[in-house]
Design a protein around this motif. Structure first.
Motif, PDB file in Angstrom:
ATOM      1  N   GLN A   1       7.406   9.391  -2.002  1.00 35.88           N
ATOM      2  CA  GLN A   1       6.034   9.912  -1.909  1.00 35.88           C
ATOM      3  C   GLN A   1       5.934  11.132  -1.008  1.00 35.88           C
ATOM      4  OE1 GLN A   1       3.076   6.915  -0.994  1.00 35.88           O
ATOM      5  NE2 GLN A   1       4.344   5.319  -1.870  1.00 35.88           N
ATOM      6  N   GLN A   2       6.990  11.380  -0.269  1.00 40.09           N
ATOM      7  CA  GLN A   2       6.939  12.486   0.682  1.00 40.09           C
ATOM      8  C   GLN A   2       7.341  13.815   0.067  1.00 40.09           C
ATOM      9  OE1 GLN A   2       5.649  11.440   3.719  1.00 40.09           O
ATOM     10  NE2 GLN A   2       5.554   9.600   2.439  1.00 40.09           N
TER      11      GLN A   2
ATOM     12  N   SER B   1       0.820  -1.210   0.000  1.00 38.48           N
ATOM     13  CA  SER B   1       0.000   0.000   0.000  1.00 38.48           C
ATOM     14  C   SER B   1       0.852   1.256   0.000  1.00 38.48           C
ATOM     15  CB  SER B   1      -0.901   0.035   1.238  1.00 38.48           C
ATOM     16  OG  SER B   1      -1.790  -1.049   1.255  1.00 38.48           O
ATOM     17  N   SER B   2       0.329   2.306  -0.606  1.00 37.08           N
ATOM     18  CA  SER B   2       0.918   3.629  -0.473  1.00 37.08           C
ATOM     19  C   SER B   2       0.806   4.069   0.978  1.00 37.08           C
ATOM     20  CB  SER B   2       0.187   4.615  -1.384  1.00 37.08           C
ATOM     21  OG  SER B   2       0.493   5.942  -1.033  1.00 37.08           O
ATOM     22  N   CYS B   3       1.731   4.924   1.407  1.00 37.09           N
ATOM     23  CA  CYS B   3       1.696   5.397   2.792  1.00 37.09           C
ATOM     24  C   CYS B   3       0.825   6.634   2.959  1.00 37.09           C
ATOM     25  CB  CYS B   3       3.112   5.670   3.294  1.00 37.09           C
ATOM     26  SG  CYS B   3       4.000   6.905   2.330  1.00 37.09           S
ATOM     27  N   ASP B   4       0.147   7.057   1.886  1.00 39.36           N
ATOM     28  CA  ASP B   4      -0.751   8.195   1.995  1.00 39.36           C
ATOM     29  C   ASP B   4      -1.902   7.874   2.938  1.00 39.36           C
ATOM     30  OD1 ASP B   4       0.805   9.573   0.268  1.00 39.36           O
ATOM     31  OD2 ASP B   4      -0.455   9.250  -1.500  1.00 39.36           O
ATOM     32  N   HIS B   5      -2.416   8.917   3.579  1.00 37.18           N
ATOM     33  CA  HIS B   5      -3.490   8.740   4.552  1.00 37.18           C
ATOM     34  C   HIS B   5      -4.707   8.087   3.903  1.00 37.18           C
ATOM     35  CE1 HIS B   5      -5.845   9.440   8.121  1.00 37.18           C
ATOM     36  NE2 HIS B   5      -6.760  10.095   7.432  1.00 37.18           N
ATOM     37  N   ASP B   6      -5.314   7.128   4.608  1.00 31.25           N
ATOM     38  CA  ASP B   6      -6.534   6.422   4.207  1.00 31.25           C
ATOM     39  C   ASP B   6      -6.328   5.416   3.080  1.00 31.25           C
ATOM     40  OD1 ASP B   6      -8.096   7.604   6.096  1.00 31.25           O
ATOM     41  OD2 ASP B   6      -8.828   9.199   4.783  1.00 31.25           O
ATOM     42  N   LEU B   7      -5.084   5.200   2.642  1.00 27.76           N
ATOM     43  CA  LEU B   7      -4.841   4.169   1.637  1.00 27.76           C
ATOM     44  C   LEU B   7      -4.349   2.870   2.270  1.00 27.76           C
ATOM     45  CD1 LEU B   7      -3.256   6.157  -1.329  1.00 27.76           C
ATOM     46  CD2 LEU B   7      -5.587   5.275  -1.104  1.00 27.76           C
TER      47      LEU B   7
ATOM     48  N   ARG C   1       6.334   4.589  10.156  1.00 24.26           N
ATOM     49  CA  ARG C   1       7.098   5.839  10.187  1.00 24.26           C
ATOM     50  C   ARG C   1       6.391   6.899   9.355  1.00 24.26           C
ATOM     51  NH1 ARG C   1      13.310   4.164   8.707  1.00 24.26           N
ATOM     52  NH2 ARG C   1      13.654   2.541  10.302  1.00 24.26           N
ATOM     53  N   TYR C   2       5.707   6.459   8.311  1.00 29.89           N
ATOM     54  CA  TYR C   2       5.065   7.383   7.375  1.00 29.89           C
ATOM     55  C   TYR C   2       3.555   7.518   7.650  1.00 29.89           C
ATOM     56  CZ  TYR C   2       9.406   6.330   4.889  1.00 29.89           C
ATOM     57  OH  TYR C   2      10.718   6.155   4.558  1.00 29.89           O
TER      58      TYR C   2
ATOM     59  N   THR D   1      12.260  12.479   6.282  1.00 27.39           N
ATOM     60  CA  THR D   1      12.257  12.074   7.683  1.00 27.39           C
ATOM     61  C   THR D   1      13.120  12.990   8.530  1.00 27.39           C
ATOM     62  OG1 THR D   1      11.968   9.793   6.954  1.00 27.39           O
ATOM     63  CG2 THR D   1      12.690  10.132   9.227  1.00 27.39           C
ATOM     64  N   LYS D   2      14.251  13.425   7.956  1.00 27.15           N
ATOM     65  CA  LYS D   2      15.162  14.293   8.699  1.00 27.15           C
ATOM     66  C   LYS D   2      14.498  15.623   9.039  1.00 27.15           C
ATOM     67  CE  LYS D   2      19.772  16.340   8.490  1.00 27.15           C
ATOM     68  NZ  LYS D   2      20.992  16.487   7.680  1.00 27.15           N
ATOM     69  N   SER D   3      13.768  16.199   8.062  1.00 26.56           N
ATOM     70  CA  SER D   3      13.129  17.482   8.324  1.00 26.56           C
ATOM     71  C   SER D   3      12.046  17.344   9.380  1.00 26.56           C
ATOM     72  CB  SER D   3      12.533  18.048   7.029  1.00 26.56           C
ATOM     73  OG  SER D   3      11.498  17.233   6.545  1.00 26.56           O
ATOM     74  N   LEU D   4      11.375  16.186   9.431  1.00 29.26           N
ATOM     75  CA  LEU D   4      10.368  15.971  10.460  1.00 29.26           C
ATOM     76  C   LEU D   4      11.008  15.916  11.838  1.00 29.26           C
ATOM     77  CD1 LEU D   4       8.016  13.312   8.815  1.00 29.26           C
ATOM     78  CD2 LEU D   4       7.447  15.655   9.407  1.00 29.26           C
TER      79      LEU D   4
END
Length: 683
Positions: free
Chosen positions: A363-364, A271-277, A309-310, A369-372
């Motif tokens: 996809q980000q 699955s894609s890590c996008d929300h609700d997918l 993580r995503y 991750t570093k900026s988060l």
């Protein structure tokens, strides 16, 4: 003085176990449950080259299991060995194990089914003019062979499975619906990987019409099978993962040399890590080695860990088929052959990690991750445990120990955060450790010293048994201490505790005999209020203008229909159209509402998952709640519970401690924080 003659114990003769007993013992270890029986029969059909397999279950498999295929059939000359133990067409020597290209090879399944049930087979080989009906006895010996009409292929009938094992049969009947759901989940794994094959399954209960469980359509690829099994929407967001060679850092992490070659391939969809997918539970994760469905625990753990993580609220759909060299795998580990040892395990994990991170990072966009992490460092604030009145609202994440699903919670009162987060709790516990209980411990120690000096020498050397042992708090020791408390304490223990006092306006010190305990006043009260809300709350519902058809698999639809009351207790109402086809019988007519909380199909699917894993007949069935409902109830309980920083009198402290005796699980709050810990023993 004559010594007594020693008595010699009579030797017990060691006898060989008769063949029938051995056969029955071993058979129970091969066919473990309904899922194993169906798995073995489907594998036999696929091994015969079948392009059509039809599974018919009667009473969820309790009365009869019938598997029909259009494979090559069985030669008449092989009828005698068909049901005998250790007979197979796949092997001649042990070394042949490494060359097996099919699912089955042990010659155990049909023999075991003969021992555990009534087995009959109708088969016709392509070289024969007609078919034969074969009847076998419990030892797998062919007792009847009758010519009959039949197209090329084989039909196997298994009636009254486990009838020869009364205890196994009783357990099977008691958990029939759970066993059925497990069998269908196993069947899904074959439906997905078997391209160019049509697999159908139906279930008939009593005299009702058959209910279609699954129906594939001879798809040419895996994506087509996924659509056929789970519906067209199930492929939304699915990505094919390209196999990438691990970089140097990943290779070092898994102790691999820099010049290692990735000499395997895979077919991987995630699955894609996008929300609700993603999904609300890990119920659609399928793993294979060389097209053989199997359990890859470390692989599954790695994928879910990276995915969260995503997207830390969901789990991915996973289809991973590893194409490995047969010489580097061992499939002869367990009777069901779902455990596979791989010589390249570390390389597989490293390659998978590199490939997934690369795909999901892409996809980000520019948000890495570093900026988060840098953003978290900038926004992180230290919160004092005493200043709890004028702080802005803060969101944070934690793990709900009740169902092991990650969730967000926000503690709000009058639009301000009142107490109570992980940093605050940690600070309080650290402060407690630093203080070393300066309140009364010093005076208690002095009094004990005086008493020891006055003790009679007769008793001075006696060392009393230490019932509890306090440990430093950590993720590992915390679990050990909780198990220790469960063994040593009962709910009645809370009624016998004496209140010593309050520490740091957040903890109650209580004494039970010669042991001191520290009780988190907020966590204990929060758990009491949560259990009360969970037992008594019936969510309000809002009717839909137009009933919404449910896009769920057939087996999940069956679970929903059979446990309709559990969904109604959670605010979900449905119309059931018994005349409609399987997979289209349920329409949502009303859903729960509560303030700003919104619920939908994800909560329904998660509830189905909990019911399936919890088992039918579970005495706690009435307490099944979707994660977000529990989250909402936990938030309400948290807002209304006694806060850290609140001064308590003796009556208040006694009330909080006494009410812990009424809890079903008094050891931790809804968010997983401990409510009580052993402090020290006065002995």
């Amino acid at each position: 003085m004559t010594e007594p003659t020693p008595t010699l114990e009579k030797s017990k003769k060691i006898n060989v176990i008769n063949k029938q007993t051995v056969h029955q013992i071993c058979s129970g270890q091969v066919i473990l449950d309904l899922a194993t029986a169906i798995k073995e029969l489907v594998e036999n059909s696929l091994d015969s080259g079948a392009t059509f397999i039809d599974i018919k279950l009667k009473d969820h498999g309790k009365s009869c299991i019938t598997v029909t295929d259009n494979g090559s059939g069985v030669l008449e000359e092989d009828f005698q060995g068909l049901g005998l133990k250790h007979h197979t067409s796949k092997l001649r020597e042990f070394s042949d194990l490494t060359e097996v290209n099919t699912f089955g090879f042990r010659g155990e399944a049909l023999s075991s089914l003969c021992s555990l049930s009534e087995l009959s087979i109708i088969t016709r080989h392509r070289s024969s003019e007609h078919g034969f009906r074969l009847e076998f006895d419990q030892n797998g010996i062919l007792r009847e062979k009758v010519p009959c009409a039949r197209e090329v292929g084989t039909t196997v009938h298994v009636r009254d499975i486990f009838k020869c094992l009364p205890v196994r049969a009783k357990e099977f009947y008691r958990n029939l619906k759970k066993e059925y759901a497990k069998a269908i989940q196993i069947l899904y794994s074959y439906c997905l990987v078997a391209v160019d094959a049509k697999i159908t399954c139906s279930n008939t209960v009593s005299n009702k019409l058959p209910s279609v469980v699954v129906n594939t359509a001879s798809s040419k690829d895996v994506m087509g099978n996924i659509s056929a099994v789970f519906g067209n929407k199930s492929t939304n967001g699915l990505m094919r993962i390209k196999l990438l060679t691990p970089d140097e850092a990943t290779l070092r992490e898994y102790n691999l040399p820099d010049n290692v070659d990735v000499d395997f391939e895979w077919d991987c969809y995630v699955s894609s890590c996008d929300h609700d997918l993603g999904r609300s539970s890990p119920d659609r994760q399928f793993f294979y080695v060389n097209d053989r469905p199997c359990d890859l625990t470390k692989v599954a753990k790695l994928i879910n860990h990276i995915y969260q993580r995503y997207n830390n609220k969901q789990y991915p759909f996973v289809f991973l088929n590893l194409k490995l060299d047969k010489g580097s795998t061992d499939i002869n580990v367990t009777p069901n052959k779902r455990t596979i040892f791989c010589a390249q395990e570390r390389l597989i994990l490293a390659t998978l990690k590199q490939s997934l991170i690369t795909e999901w990072d892409s996809q980000q966009g520019s948000l890495t991750t570093k900026s988060l992490q840098e953003l978290n460092l900038l926004t992180k604030r230290q919160i004092s445990p005493t200043n709890t009145t004028d702080r802005p609202a803060k969101k944070f994440r934690n793990l709900d120990s009740s169902n092991s699903l990650r969730n967000d919670r926000e503690t709000v009162q009058n639009d301000k955060v009142v107490p109570y987060d992980d940093e605050n709790v940690a600070t309080c516990w650290e402060k407690l450790d630093d203080a070393e209980m300066k309140i009364n411990i010093k005076s208690v120690a002095e009094r004990l010293k005086e008493k020891r000096q006055n003790v009679s020498p007769k008793f001075a050397t006696r060392i009393p048994e230490i019932k509890f042992k306090a440990q430093n708090e950590s993720s590992e020791n915390g679990g050990k201490e909780e198990r220790n408390l469960k063994k040593r304490l009962t709910k009645d223990s809370f009624l016998k505790m004496e209140i010593v006092g309050q520490f740091n306006l957040g903890f109650i010190i209580a004494r039970l005999n010669n042991d001191l305990f520290i009780i988190d006043q907020h966590a204990s009260d929060e758990k009491f209020r949560f259990e009360k809300l969970n037992n008594e709350t019936r969510l309000k519902t809002q009717k839909l203008i137009v009933p919404k058809p449910m896009d769920i698999s057939t087996v999940n639809e069956t679970i929903l229909i059979e446990h309709k009351k559990i969904f109604e207790d959670n605010g979900f109402f449905f119309n059931i159209d018994s005349e409609a086809g399987s997979g289209h019988r349920v329409h949502l007519t009303a859903m729960p509402v509560s303030g700003n909380w919104q619920f939908g199909q994800e909560d329904i699917e998660e509830l189905i998952f909990f019911i399936r894993e919890g088992g039918v007949g579970n005495e706690r069935e009435d307490k099944f709640r979707p994660t977000r409902v529990r989250q909402m109830l936990a938030s309400r309980a948290c807002r209304s519970a006694v806060m850290i920083g609140t001064a308590l009198n003796l009556n208040d402290m006694q009330r909080l401690v006494r009410q812990m005796a009424r809890l079903e699980n008094p050891w931790c709050c809804p968010h997983g924080r401990p409510t009580i810990r052993h402090l020290l023993s006065l002995t």
